[in-house]
Write an enzyme that holds these catalytic residues in place. Structure first.
Site, PDB file in Angstrom:
ATOM      1  N   CYS A   2       1.004  -1.737  -0.265  1.00 19.05           N
ATOM      2  CA  CYS A   2       0.237   0.171   0.214  1.00 19.05           C
ATOM      3  C   CYS A   2       1.098   1.175   0.336  1.00 19.05           C
ATOM      4  CB  CYS A   2      -0.948   0.203   1.298  1.00 19.05           C
ATOM      5  SG  CYS A   2      -1.883  -0.970   0.918  1.00 19.05           S
ATOM      6  N   ARG A  27       4.032  -0.475  -4.402  1.00 17.11           N
ATOM      7  CA  ARG A  27       3.733  -0.824  -3.734  1.00 17.11           C
ATOM      8  C   ARG A  27       2.795  -1.394  -3.320  1.00 17.11           C
ATOM      9  NH1 ARG A  27       6.984   1.692  -0.155  1.00 17.11           N
ATOM     10  NH2 ARG A  27       5.607   1.120   1.933  1.00 17.11           N
ATOM     11  N   TRP A  87      -2.496  -2.631  -1.949  1.00 16.50           N
ATOM     12  CA  TRP A  87      -2.524  -4.060  -2.129  1.00 16.50           C
ATOM     13  C   TRP A  87      -2.561  -4.500  -1.103  1.00 16.50           C
ATOM     14  CZ3 TRP A  87      -0.756  -8.224   1.027  1.00 16.50           C
ATOM     15  CH2 TRP A  87       0.175  -9.337   0.679  1.00 16.50           C
ATOM     16  N   ASN A 113      -1.763   2.064   5.725  1.00 19.65           N
ATOM     17  CA  ASN A 113      -0.647   0.743   5.367  1.00 19.65           C
ATOM     18  C   ASN A 113      -0.326   0.106   6.537  1.00 19.65           C
ATOM     19  OD1 ASN A 113       0.608  -0.829   4.054  1.00 19.65           O
ATOM     20  ND2 ASN A 113       2.654   0.526   4.097  1.00 19.65           N
ATOM     21  N   GLY A 114      -0.700  -0.991   6.857  1.00 21.40           N
ATOM     22  CA  GLY A 114      -0.073  -1.733   7.324  1.00 21.40           C
ATOM     23  C   GLY A 114      -1.145  -2.631   8.252  1.00 21.40           C
ATOM     24  N   GLU A 496      18.582 -16.640  -6.885  1.00 21.45           N
ATOM     25  CA  GLU A 496      18.221 -15.543  -7.532  1.00 21.45           C
ATOM     26  C   GLU A 496      17.598 -15.467  -8.977  1.00 21.45           C
ATOM     27  OE1 GLU A 496      17.224 -12.975  -5.894  1.00 21.45           O
ATOM     28  OE2 GLU A 496      17.153 -11.424  -7.338  1.00 21.45           O
ATOM     29  N   LYS A 500      13.356 -14.595  -9.374  1.00 21.09           N
ATOM     30  CA  LYS A 500      13.313 -13.445 -10.823  1.00 21.09           C
ATOM     31  C   LYS A 500      12.232 -13.868 -11.883  1.00 21.09           C
ATOM     32  CE  LYS A 500      14.073 -10.296  -9.117  1.00 21.09           C
ATOM     33  NZ  LYS A 500      15.460 -10.233  -7.799  1.00 21.09           N
TER      34      LYS A 500
HETATM   35  C1  AGP Z   1      12.799  -9.392  -5.308  1.00 22.28           C
HETATM   36  O1  AGP Z   1      12.686  -9.119  -5.974  1.00 22.28           O
HETATM   37  C2  AGP Z   1      11.367  -9.211  -4.336  1.00 22.28           C
HETATM   38  N1  AGP Z   1      10.437  -8.621  -4.446  1.00 22.28           N
HETATM   39  C3  AGP Z   1      11.305  -9.340  -2.525  1.00 22.28           C
HETATM   40  O2  AGP Z   1      11.639 -10.622  -2.139  1.00 22.28           O
HETATM   41  C4  AGP Z   1      12.048  -8.497  -1.960  1.00 22.28           C
HETATM   42  O3  AGP Z   1      13.601  -8.738  -2.423  1.00 22.28           O
HETATM   43  C5  AGP Z   1      11.864  -8.878  -0.851  1.00 22.28           C
HETATM   44  O4  AGP Z   1      10.414  -8.354  -0.473  1.00 22.28           O
HETATM   45  C6  AGP Z   1      12.944  -7.672   0.561  1.00 22.28           C
HETATM   46  O5  AGP Z   1      12.383  -6.756  -0.081  1.00 22.28           O
HETATM   47  P1  AGP Z   1      13.962  -5.390   1.519  1.00 22.28           P
HETATM   48  O6  AGP Z   1      14.669  -5.893   0.222  1.00 22.28           O
HETATM   49  O7  AGP Z   1      13.358  -3.987   0.610  1.00 22.28           O
HETATM   50  O8  AGP Z   1      13.736  -5.689   2.437  1.00 22.28           O
END
Ligand code: AGP
Length: 625
Positions: A2, A27, A87, A113-114, A496, A500
């Site tokens: 959000c 977001r 969201w 948000n939350g 990773e 992705k």
């Molecule tokens: C990565 O592509 C993601 N969208 C997600 O896994 C992200 O890395 C994770 O939510 C951690 O976010 P941060 O680095 O802002 O803590």
């Protein structure tokens, strides 16, 4: 998750809200809405009449654009407004659950948000008192709770102070009231929220890019502090009503950096910004006398020297960067390293003391699981250090030491440039710890930092090979199942690469340490499965990986090999090869090896017609558990 934006005192409130919301869409993009406080002149010199006007849309990834194109702002002066991209947590992502939510009088509007964990209890009380709740959200209770307090004569600010004392859970809230037309009130607990001001206007937002076009005078809010934002002024009070100074934040980013700059999407722009992100993260890391430097170090050298164990906590791509660091810190600093998914660390009762260093890795510095893990660690007396991309993020402010990745704003939900910058920063941290502990000679660590400086050119070289990756993507486009295999630091690269691919293409993709293949995953191998093998390994590990490639090949898999230029032996059994340049040290190889996998995911997602920047069900920053 959000995004919130608020503006007051500007002649362009609606534009500020809509452009801020467009920048916050990463977001959350289930729905979007705005509420405006509009004033119309009273008849024959009577005072101005003010009312709330609201518009909401739930068009999925097109909500903000649809809202912007279709709303007709009513006649009159728009004093202030709040906007929200959602969201969904509580209640379906449809229009009646979209924010802003109103109280029974229709004069108070709230965005949030939350998660309000005790909302069911609060809602039941409100219904008993005669309030009518119109949505399934947890947020709406805030509007009605404010209404009740305002009915007793409290100001909007006083009412919000009282309401947040009742709320359990995490929140960033902004609210407006038609009776106090120029005011926006805002508060946060754990979920991110900043306030800003410029030339007679006041601003509220979930993060800096949302209001970067309006001001660079930005302030952070502490937990349970309430900001009263008026045109040109911000007053912050604690729960006891006493004024506390708003804390200025450093804004290092430009508006241009937060825009697509001619690219089709943020993801391709951000992939191409990786050489700069790595170079900038390395900038100024060596002092004249060869010491490796962090950004903020509120720990003395002797305190760091006492550290006898390191924990790394992170989520998603940041966790994968942390895994690379485990190899680097153990190898160079000779310190034992444990790595945890932040949400697991927090609840598993880890054994920590003042000689433990807990390293949080987070692009946003606001991920709730990582924040809470770090807070838990600090409460147990551990030393804390954060790798954050956002300067003055919550985690950065609360940690004993900070190392910033200088990747610039990352707006694509899937992390690319910040991941590479994190891997780079963590290598710097490993070398810093090695220097402090004396496990490397100063000239060795200084040389390794110098070697790292050659990485941006190598990343540039891999990016220039994007057309070759497109060809491979075209060749495997029909596949539905992908298995990524790596060994040593190739293992986090495999994780990773798989993350992705699943995030943006929605294809089934798993990452495994190649040595685990025969312990289970090999059962999945059959004709049509694509195995991506990271084979840029140290010479002692390479033959083992080649054995794994034989095993999957002989069972019908299509094999894509990531191999080092000139290494003909590794690609003998490959159906397709993604070549990468050699690196000065095997621990640096993730910095180049992950790039073709980002490009592969990007190409496959585009071939499937997906919105790469806004993948389904995801949000950039996870601020709810
Ligand atoms: C990565 O592509 C993601 N969208 C997600 O896994 C992200 O890395 C994770 O939510 C951690 O976010 P941060 O680095 O802002 O803590």
């Amino acid at each position: 998750m959000c995004g919130i934006v608020g503006a007051t005192g500007s002649s362009r409130v609606v534009d500020v809200l809509l452009s801020g919301m467009a920048r916050l869409e990463y977001r959350g993009y289930d729905s979007a809405g705005v509420a405006l406080v509009v004033g119309t002149p009273g008849e024959e010199g009577a005072p101005e009449l003010t009312s709330l006007w609201r518009a909401r849309r739930a068009e999925g990834t097109k909500s903000v654009a649809d809202l912007a194109a279709s709303i007709e702002v009513p006649e009159g002066i728009v004093h202030a407004g709040i906007g929200h991209v959602r969201w969904a947590t509580h209640g379906r992502p449809d229009e009646h659950n979209a924010h802003p939510h109103l109280d029974c009088t229709g004069r108070v509007a709230v965005v949030h948000n939350g998660i309000i964990e005790n909302f069911a209890t609060l809602a039941a009380h409100l219904v008993d008192e005669g309030h009518r709740l119109a949505s399934e959200t947890d947020t709406e209770v805030v509007a009605h709770l404010l209404e009740s307090r305002i009915a007793t004569g409290e100001s909007l600010t006083g009412a919000l102070r009282a309401v947040i004392a009742l709320i359990e859970g995490t929140f960033a809230i902004a609210a407006v009231h038609a009776d106090d037309p120029d005011v926006i009130v805002a508060a946060r607990r754990v979920s991110p929220l900043i306030v800003g001001r410029s030339d007679g206007s006041g601003l509220v937002a979930s993060d800096i890019p949302a209001i970067l076009g309006e001001t660079r005078e930005v302030f952070s809010l502490d937990d349970d502090h309430v900001a009263e934002v008026r045109p040109g002024s911000i007053t912050v009070t604690g729960l006891d009503g006493r004024t506390v100074g708003p804390r200025p934040m450093t804004v290092e980013w430009d508006l241009e950096e937060a825009e697509k700059g001619g690219y089709d999407d943020f993801m391709s722009k951000e992939i191409r910004e990786q050489p700069t992100a790595v170079a900038d993260t390395l900038r100024g890391r060596l002092s004249g006398d060869g010491r490796v430097l962090l950004d903020e170090e509120r720990l003395t050298i002797s305190e760091l020297r006492e550290v006898d164990k390191v924990f790394i906590v992170a989520c998603g791509s940041s966790y994968h960067a942390g895994l690379v660091a485990k190899y680097a810190i153990e190898h160079w600093a000779r310190l034992p390293v444990e790595i945890d998914i932040a949400s697991e660390f927090r609840y598993r009762d880890p054994v920590l003391d003042s000689q433990t260093l807990v390293v949080g890795v987070s692009q946003s510095g606001e991920t709730v699981d990582t924040i809470q893990a770090m807070r838990g660690a600090a409460e147990q007396g551990a030393k804390t250090l954060v790798i954050s991309n956002v300067v003055d993020s919550s985690m950065a402010r609360e940690s004993d030491a900070v190392l910033y990745t200088r990747a610039g704003p990352e707006l694509c939900v899937a992390a690319t440039k910040t991941h590479l910058a994190q891997v780079t920063a963590l290598q710097v941290l490993a070398l810093h710890l090695a220097q402090v502990r004396g496990s490397l000679y100063p000239e060795e660590s200084a040389q390794l930092i110098e070697d790292l400086r050659s990485m941006p050119a190598r990343v540039e070289e891999v990016i220039s090979r994007a057309p070759a990756v497109s060809e491979v993507a075209g060749a495997v486009a029909g596949a539905k199942d992908f298995l990524f295999l790596g060994r040593h630091v190739g293992y986090p690269v495999a994780l990773e690469g798989a993350l992705k691919l699943k995030e943006i293409s929605y294809l089934r993709a798993e990452g495994y340490p190649a040595g685990e293949l025969k312990h289970g995953p090999i059962a999945l191998i059959e004709e049509g499965v694509v195995v991506v093998a990271i084979a840029t390994l140290r010479s002692d590990l390479l033959p083992k990986m080649l054995g794994n490639i034989e095993e999957v090949k002989s069972r019908g898999a299509t094999v894509v090999v990531v191999a080092t230029d000139g290494d003909g032996a590794s690609v003998v059994r490959a159906d397709h090869v993604l070549w990468v340049p050699p690196v000065p040290h095997s621990l640096f190889s993730p910095i180049v090896d992950v790039v073709p996998l980002q490009l592969l995911a990007y190409e496959l997602a585009r071939l499937r017609g997906n919105d790469v920047d806004r993948p389904r069900n995801l949000a950039k920053t996870v601020t709810v558990e």
